[in-house]
Scaffold this motif. Structure first.
Motif, PDB file in Angstrom:
ATOM      1  N   THR A 196      15.638  46.101  13.207  1.00  0.00           N
ATOM      2  CA  THR A 196      15.013  47.620  13.303  1.00  0.00           C
ATOM      3  C   THR A 196      14.404  47.546  11.463  1.00  0.00           C
ATOM      4  O   THR A 196      15.613  47.190  10.603  1.00  0.00           O
ATOM      5  CB  THR A 196      15.713  48.639  13.432  1.00  0.00           C
ATOM      6  OG1 THR A 196      16.181  48.470  14.663  1.00  0.00           O
ATOM      7  CG2 THR A 196      15.081  50.066  13.187  1.00  0.00           C
ATOM      8  N   SER A 238       9.991  51.213  12.725  1.00  0.00           N
ATOM      9  CA  SER A 238      10.512  52.577  12.231  1.00  0.00           C
ATOM     10  C   SER A 238       9.209  53.282  11.608  1.00  0.00           C
ATOM     11  O   SER A 238       8.847  52.820  10.444  1.00  0.00           O
ATOM     12  CB  SER A 238      11.797  52.723  11.570  1.00  0.00           C
ATOM     13  OG  SER A 238      12.186  54.267  11.152  1.00  0.00           O
ATOM     14  N   ASP A 269       7.803  49.354  23.622  1.00  0.00           N
ATOM     15  CA  ASP A 269       8.900  50.076  23.751  1.00  0.00           C
ATOM     16  C   ASP A 269       8.852  51.104  22.473  1.00  0.00           C
ATOM     17  O   ASP A 269       8.216  51.100  21.774  1.00  0.00           O
ATOM     18  CB  ASP A 269      10.205  49.270  23.512  1.00  0.00           C
ATOM     19  CG  ASP A 269      10.428  48.360  24.612  1.00  0.00           C
ATOM     20  OD1 ASP A 269      10.373  48.461  25.809  1.00  0.00           O
ATOM     21  OD2 ASP A 269      10.744  47.021  23.999  1.00  0.00           O
ATOM     22  N   ILE A 305      10.030  52.841  16.406  1.00  0.00           N
ATOM     23  CA  ILE A 305      10.873  54.218  16.522  1.00  0.00           C
ATOM     24  C   ILE A 305      10.317  55.290  15.712  1.00  0.00           C
ATOM     25  O   ILE A 305      10.071  55.056  14.529  1.00  0.00           O
ATOM     26  CB  ILE A 305      12.336  53.694  15.947  1.00  0.00           C
ATOM     27  CG1 ILE A 305      13.067  52.530  16.595  1.00  0.00           C
ATOM     28  CG2 ILE A 305      13.497  54.846  15.817  1.00  0.00           C
ATOM     29  CD1 ILE A 305      14.343  52.064  16.277  1.00  0.00           C
ATOM     30  N   PHE A 317      12.012  46.452  16.228  1.00  0.00           N
ATOM     31  CA  PHE A 317      11.547  47.524  16.372  1.00  0.00           C
ATOM     32  C   PHE A 317      10.994  48.176  14.992  1.00  0.00           C
ATOM     33  O   PHE A 317      11.719  47.683  13.832  1.00  0.00           O
ATOM     34  CB  PHE A 317      12.526  48.560  16.645  1.00  0.00           C
ATOM     35  CG  PHE A 317      12.761  48.621  18.257  1.00  0.00           C
ATOM     36  CD1 PHE A 317      12.088  49.736  18.826  1.00  0.00           C
ATOM     37  CD2 PHE A 317      13.535  47.834  18.860  1.00  0.00           C
ATOM     38  CE1 PHE A 317      12.156  49.995  20.309  1.00  0.00           C
ATOM     39  CE2 PHE A 317      13.695  47.737  20.350  1.00  0.00           C
ATOM     40  CZ  PHE A 317      13.046  48.868  21.009  1.00  0.00           C
ATOM     41  N   THR A 357       8.057  44.017  20.508  1.00  0.00           N
ATOM     42  CA  THR A 357       7.867  44.851  19.561  1.00  0.00           C
ATOM     43  C   THR A 357       7.939  46.294  20.187  1.00  0.00           C
ATOM     44  O   THR A 357       7.376  46.570  20.993  1.00  0.00           O
ATOM     45  CB  THR A 357       6.904  44.579  18.676  1.00  0.00           C
ATOM     46  OG1 THR A 357       6.670  43.166  18.267  1.00  0.00           O
ATOM     47  CG2 THR A 357       6.833  45.412  17.320  1.00  0.00           C
ATOM     48  N   GLY A 358       8.610  47.032  19.156  1.00  0.00           N
ATOM     49  CA  GLY A 358       8.754  48.466  19.681  1.00  0.00           C
ATOM     50  C   GLY A 358       8.525  49.433  18.546  1.00  0.00           C
ATOM     51  O   GLY A 358       8.609  48.808  17.317  1.00  0.00           O
ATOM     52  N   ALA A 370       2.809  47.344  20.973  1.00  0.00           N
ATOM     53  CA  ALA A 370       4.135  47.914  20.986  1.00  0.00           C
ATOM     54  C   ALA A 370       4.515  48.288  22.402  1.00  0.00           C
ATOM     55  O   ALA A 370       3.422  48.553  23.243  1.00  0.00           O
ATOM     56  CB  ALA A 370       4.624  49.025  20.221  1.00  0.00           C
ATOM     57  N   ARG A 396      13.827  40.577  19.421  1.00  0.00           N
ATOM     58  CA  ARG A 396      12.766  41.783  19.465  1.00  0.00           C
ATOM     59  C   ARG A 396      12.957  42.315  18.180  1.00  0.00           C
ATOM     60  O   ARG A 396      13.955  42.195  17.358  1.00  0.00           O
ATOM     61  CB  ARG A 396      13.291  42.494  20.635  1.00  0.00           C
ATOM     62  CG  ARG A 396      14.174  43.295  20.688  1.00  0.00           C
ATOM     63  CD  ARG A 396      14.438  44.345  21.728  1.00  0.00           C
ATOM     64  NE  ARG A 396      15.480  45.182  21.763  1.00  0.00           N
ATOM     65  CZ  ARG A 396      16.513  44.910  22.675  1.00  0.00           C
ATOM     66  NH1 ARG A 396      16.454  43.941  23.314  1.00  0.00           N
ATOM     67  NH2 ARG A 396      17.610  45.792  22.599  1.00  0.00           N
TER      68      ARG A 396
END
Length: 381
Positions: A163, A190, A256, A229, A188, A226-227, A254, A186
């Protein structure tokens, strides 16, 4: 109390740590150089730290991982709302400006990780990078401690979730792509706001929102799950961007998404109020009223059930908006589960073999040992 803006810094003050008996108070004597309303710039210093262990463990029921690694203590991104700020008090330093200017780099992180993963008793579980401070804050470009950690994890076929608020994560794109091809990585990203003016003062040394979106695109194109937040959601300040961030991240590739509402533990509450009164004085009372509405009348509630999402009508409204936007954007349709069955417990190399391995390794594995040759404290900026 220092309330003048400090260029490149999120905090406006450097309050005494909560464990100190004596309290310091800054006074403006009108002798500071520069533009009216601005305070002198503070340099970033980095102290090399020899850590005793590197994998941290937690049993928090609202967190999806129970193992994490933090290569650095303190964070130069300077996000004024950062929930990790109070940890600097344990170093007898202020959670204010000290947190973002007096940093500690765990120079032996990769070496310790190799030792811990090699233990016969170690059971492979997901390791999170970025659980406390950002693993890709600006000093990572020079020290490459996070890169060295990833190299060890790749060698052991160990799963990792990252993250970050930094587009610099793409400097390890090739390594992460190799790990992702095995189901081991993976990332994430922000993103709390797409407003450049808010981001420049709220997260002064983090990557710009547009650069983070581009990083999501590069990671996704490289085959890395990739996600995004959306964090922190601050009522009446950046909550209007929830849908824009989710659809923008979807367009960038992305898969997620998650979100967290603003958290103000311990000293963070005072630091955030200072920032709010300085930059958005007309909204300050309204923002803090809504924050209290989401925290049962308090500025912060540490209850595991509500600390991430809040409670009450306004928190429920944010939850419904997020869920609906994710459904419309096609996010969270499938969750990428990282593998632990590929884990290989490598043997720690002997000294002569270690030197040969370092000569063959890519730059990010050789970078960490070079930190030891530097002075115990480095002034970078």
């Amino acid at each position: 109390m220092q309330t003048a803006t400090i260029k490149g810094r999120g905090s406006l003050s450097n309050k005494t740590p909560r464990f100190e008996a004596l309290q310091r108070e800054a006074v403006d004597d009108d002798w500071a150089p520069g533009e009216p309303g601005d305070a002198p710039r503070r340099p970033t210093t980095v102290a090399v730290e020899q850590a005793k262990s590197i994998i941290s463990h937690n049993s928090s029921p609202d967190i999806y991982f129970d193992q994490s690694i933090n290569p650095y203590r303190g964070c130069e991104h300077g996000c004024v709302y950062c929930y990790a700020r109070p940890t600097h008090a344990y170093l007898n330093l202020s959670p204010g400006l000290d947190f973002e200017t007096r940093l500690y780099a765990k120079q032996n992180a990769a070496e310790l990780l190799r030792k811990e993963l090699s233990s016969p008793s170690y059971v492979p579980k997901l390791i999170a990078l970025g659980a406390n401070t950002d693993p890709y804050q600006p000093i990572e470009r020079r020290l490459r401690i996070t890169g060295a950690i990833l190299a060890v994890l790749e060698e052991f076929n160990h799963p990792v979730a990252i993250t970050t608020k930094s587009a610099s994560v793409t400097q390890d794109l090739d390594l992460l792509a190799r790990m992702a091809s095995k189901g081991l990585a993976r990332v994430f990203m922000s993103i709390g706001s797409l407003d450049g003016d808010i981001a420049r003062t709220l997260e002064p040394r983090a990557s710009a929102p547009g650069a983070r979106m581009q990083a999501i695109r590069k990671l996704s194109e490289a085959g890395i799950p990739t996600g995004v937040i959306v964090a922190p959601v601050i009522p009446a300040l950046n909550d209007c961007d929830i849908e824009k961030i989710l659809f923008g991240a979807r367009d960038a590739g992305a898969q997620d998404a998650a979100y967290n509402v603003l958290r103000l533990p311990l000293e963070v509450a005072d630091l955030f109020r200072e920032w709010l009164l300085r930059h958005y004085p007309l909204r300050a009372a309204h923002v803090m009223n809504l924050v209290r509405q989401m925290r049962s009348g308090k500025e912060y509630d540490s209850d595991f059930r509500t600390r991430m999402r809040g409670s009450g009508a306004y928190a429920e409204l944010i939850r419904q908006r997020f869920r609906r936007a994710c459904a419309q954007a096609g996010l969270n349709q499938r969750r990428t589960l990282l593998r632990t069955d590929l884990f290989v417990r490598a043997q720690a190399p002997q000294p002569a073999r270690r030197q040969a391995a370092e000569r063959r390794s890519p730059p990010y594995r050789a970078a960490a040992p070079r930190v030891a040759e530097a002075s115990p404290q480095l002034t970078l900026f």
